[in-house]
Design a protein around this motif. Structure first.
Motif, mmCIF file in Angstrom:
data_model
loop_
_atom_site.group_PDB
_atom_site.id
_atom_site.type_symbol
_atom_site.label_atom_id
_atom_site.label_comp_id
_atom_site.label_asym_id
_atom_site.label_seq_id
_atom_site.Cartn_x
_atom_site.Cartn_y
_atom_site.Cartn_z
ATOM 1 N N GLU A 47 0.835 -1.192 0.000
ATOM 2 C CA GLU A 47 0.000 0.000 0.000
ATOM 3 C C GLU A 47 0.873 1.245 0.000
ATOM 4 O O GLU A 47 1.820 1.349 0.768
ATOM 5 C CB GLU A 47 -0.899 0.009 1.236
ATOM 6 C CG GLU A 47 -1.856 1.164 1.267
ATOM 7 C CD GLU A 47 -2.876 1.053 2.391
ATOM 8 O OE1 GLU A 47 -3.661 1.997 2.551
ATOM 9 O OE2 GLU A 47 -2.876 0.047 3.107
ATOM 10 N N GLN A 48 0.534 2.189 -0.890
ATOM 11 C CA GLN A 48 1.283 3.442 -0.962
ATOM 12 C C GLN A 48 0.686 4.441 0.024
ATOM 13 O O GLN A 48 -0.533 4.564 0.148
ATOM 14 C CB GLN A 48 1.226 4.032 -2.370
ATOM 15 C CG GLN A 48 2.020 5.316 -2.479
ATOM 16 C CD GLN A 48 1.818 6.020 -3.810
ATOM 17 O OE1 GLN A 48 0.762 5.960 -4.394
ATOM 18 N NE2 GLN A 48 2.857 6.695 -4.249
ATOM 19 N N LYS A 49 1.574 5.153 0.714
ATOM 20 C CA LYS A 49 1.178 6.257 1.588
ATOM 21 C C LYS A 49 1.751 7.522 0.956
ATOM 22 O O LYS A 49 2.968 7.655 0.843
ATOM 23 C CB LYS A 49 1.732 6.074 2.999
ATOM 24 C CG LYS A 49 1.129 4.914 3.742
ATOM 25 C CD LYS A 49 1.669 4.865 5.148
ATOM 26 C CE LYS A 49 0.929 3.844 5.971
ATOM 27 N NZ LYS A 49 1.309 3.896 7.374
ATOM 28 N N TYR A 69 5.766 3.147 1.042
ATOM 29 C CA TYR A 69 5.058 1.896 0.788
ATOM 30 C C TYR A 69 5.151 1.011 2.014
ATOM 31 O O TYR A 69 6.221 0.852 2.584
ATOM 32 C CB TYR A 69 5.670 1.162 -0.417
ATOM 33 C CG TYR A 69 5.587 1.975 -1.683
ATOM 34 C CD1 TYR A 69 4.472 1.888 -2.505
ATOM 35 C CD2 TYR A 69 6.607 2.851 -2.030
ATOM 36 C CE1 TYR A 69 4.378 2.643 -3.659
ATOM 37 C CE2 TYR A 69 6.518 3.614 -3.184
ATOM 38 C CZ TYR A 69 5.407 3.508 -3.985
ATOM 39 O OH TYR A 69 5.318 4.269 -5.125
ATOM 40 N N GLY A 118 -3.681 -7.385 5.418
ATOM 41 C CA GLY A 118 -3.387 -5.992 5.755
ATOM 42 C C GLY A 118 -2.828 -5.796 7.145
ATOM 43 O O GLY A 118 -2.629 -4.673 7.591
ATOM 44 N N ARG A 131 -3.731 -4.512 -8.871
ATOM 45 C CA ARG A 131 -4.090 -3.253 -8.220
ATOM 46 C C ARG A 131 -5.520 -3.382 -7.703
ATOM 47 O O ARG A 131 -6.410 -3.875 -8.394
ATOM 48 C CB ARG A 131 -3.984 -2.095 -9.199
ATOM 49 C CG ARG A 131 -4.236 -0.767 -8.529
ATOM 50 C CD ARG A 131 -3.924 0.386 -9.442
ATOM 51 N NE ARG A 131 -4.131 1.618 -8.698
ATOM 52 C CZ ARG A 131 -4.300 2.778 -9.248
ATOM 53 N NH1 ARG A 131 -4.243 2.898 -10.555
ATOM 54 N NH2 ARG A 131 -4.495 3.843 -8.513
ATOM 55 N N ARG A 177 -6.323 5.066 -2.435
ATOM 56 C CA ARG A 177 -4.878 4.833 -2.358
ATOM 57 C C ARG A 177 -4.473 3.697 -3.287
ATOM 58 O O ARG A 177 -5.262 2.815 -3.590
ATOM 59 C CB ARG A 177 -4.477 4.447 -0.935
ATOM 60 C CG ARG A 177 -4.614 5.549 0.046
ATOM 61 C CD ARG A 177 -4.065 5.107 1.374
ATOM 62 N NE ARG A 177 -4.274 6.138 2.367
ATOM 63 C CZ ARG A 177 -4.131 5.953 3.640
ATOM 64 N NH1 ARG A 177 -3.778 4.768 4.102
ATOM 65 N NH2 ARG A 177 -4.328 6.936 4.486
ATOM 66 N N ASP A 178 -3.218 3.751 -3.717
ATOM 67 C CA ASP A 178 -2.683 2.658 -4.529
ATOM 68 C C ASP A 178 -2.401 1.465 -3.622
ATOM 69 O O ASP A 178 -1.592 1.565 -2.694
ATOM 70 C CB ASP A 178 -1.397 3.091 -5.237
ATOM 71 C CG ASP A 178 -1.666 4.102 -6.333
ATOM 72 O OD1 ASP A 178 -2.830 4.256 -6.741
ATOM 73 O OD2 ASP A 178 -0.701 4.740 -6.794
ATOM 74 N N ARG A 179 -3.086 0.358 -3.895
ATOM 75 C CA ARG A 179 -2.887 -0.878 -3.137
ATOM 76 C C ARG A 179 -2.773 -2.024 -4.123
ATOM 77 O O ARG A 179 -3.509 -2.084 -5.104
ATOM 78 C CB ARG A 179 -4.063 -1.145 -2.189
ATOM 79 C CG ARG A 179 -4.194 -0.136 -1.087
ATOM 80 C CD ARG A 179 -5.361 -0.401 -0.138
ATOM 81 N NE ARG A 179 -6.563 -0.824 -0.836
ATOM 82 C CZ ARG A 179 -7.268 -1.915 -0.520
ATOM 83 N NH1 ARG A 179 -6.900 -2.696 0.463
ATOM 84 N NH2 ARG A 179 -8.363 -2.227 -1.185
#
Length: 192
Positions: free
Chosen positions: A10-12, A20, A27, A157, A162-164
């Motif tokens: 996951e991108q922060k 990441y 999770g 993806r 958010r990008d996960r």
């Protein structure tokens, strides 16, 4: 971690770096943490075993200054080589394509699963170049890596703000650190 076959990346988003967090598929439990400084001439990303940055897990670094087909070397905490990856610039004109190599084995080729989604993403990228505000990318994209027709890993993806990415490793011989570096790079370097 070397025994696990599924991860969530996951991108922060922050102002000056992309961060990441890698966890198990549910999770929970941070397994790795990475940072990418923006606007660097020579890409370099370090993965640590946690957000405290106490212990390096792996890292990747471009062999040359910004290049669309740059090769990235992946190393362990002691600097020993684990493998490498590169984007295939020519094949990526239609469908993003990566090559992932470990040891003496032939490289695995990773391509976007859907040509339709790949073309739609490119249309949005062209629109972004001419419009005064960026368009949201409403597409999720997936990559499948295979070697000799046999699946090696996939990166999918997930829907969300958010990008996960769900990372699934199907080749038990694939070094998990190499797979995670590839997954982080796919987000960090995808638009290049």
């Amino acid at each position: 971690m070397q025994q696990m076959s599924e991860f969530l990346v996951e991108q922060k988003i922050t102002a000056f770096v992309n961060r990441y967090v890698v966890t198990g598929p549910d999770g929970r439990g941070v397994l790795a943490f990475a940072e990418q400084k923006r606007l660097k001439l020579k890409e370099q990303v370090t993965l640590w075993t946690g957000e405290d940055r106490a212990e390096v897990l792996a890292g990747f670094k471009a062999r040359q200054v910004i290049d669309f087909g740059a090769t990235y070397d992946v190393t362990g905490p002691d600097g020993a080589p684990i493998g490498s990856f590169r984007k295939d610039a020519k094949a990526s004109l239609l469908r993003s394509t990566w090559h992932l190599a470990q040891g003496e084995a032939p490289s695995a080729r990773g391509t976007e699963r859907s040509l339709g989604v790949a073309l739609a993403r490119r249309a949005v990228e062209v629109a972004d170049a001419v419009l005064p505000i960026p368009l949201p990318v409403p597409f999720v994209y997936h990559f499948d890596f295979a070697r000799g027709g046999e699946p090696v890993m996939s990166v999918e993806r997930k829907w969300g703000i958010r990008d996960r990415y769900a990372v699934r490793i199907e080749d038990p011989a694939l070094d998990r650190r190499l797979a995670l570096c590839m997954a982080v790079a796919m987000d960090a370097l995808q638009s290049r």
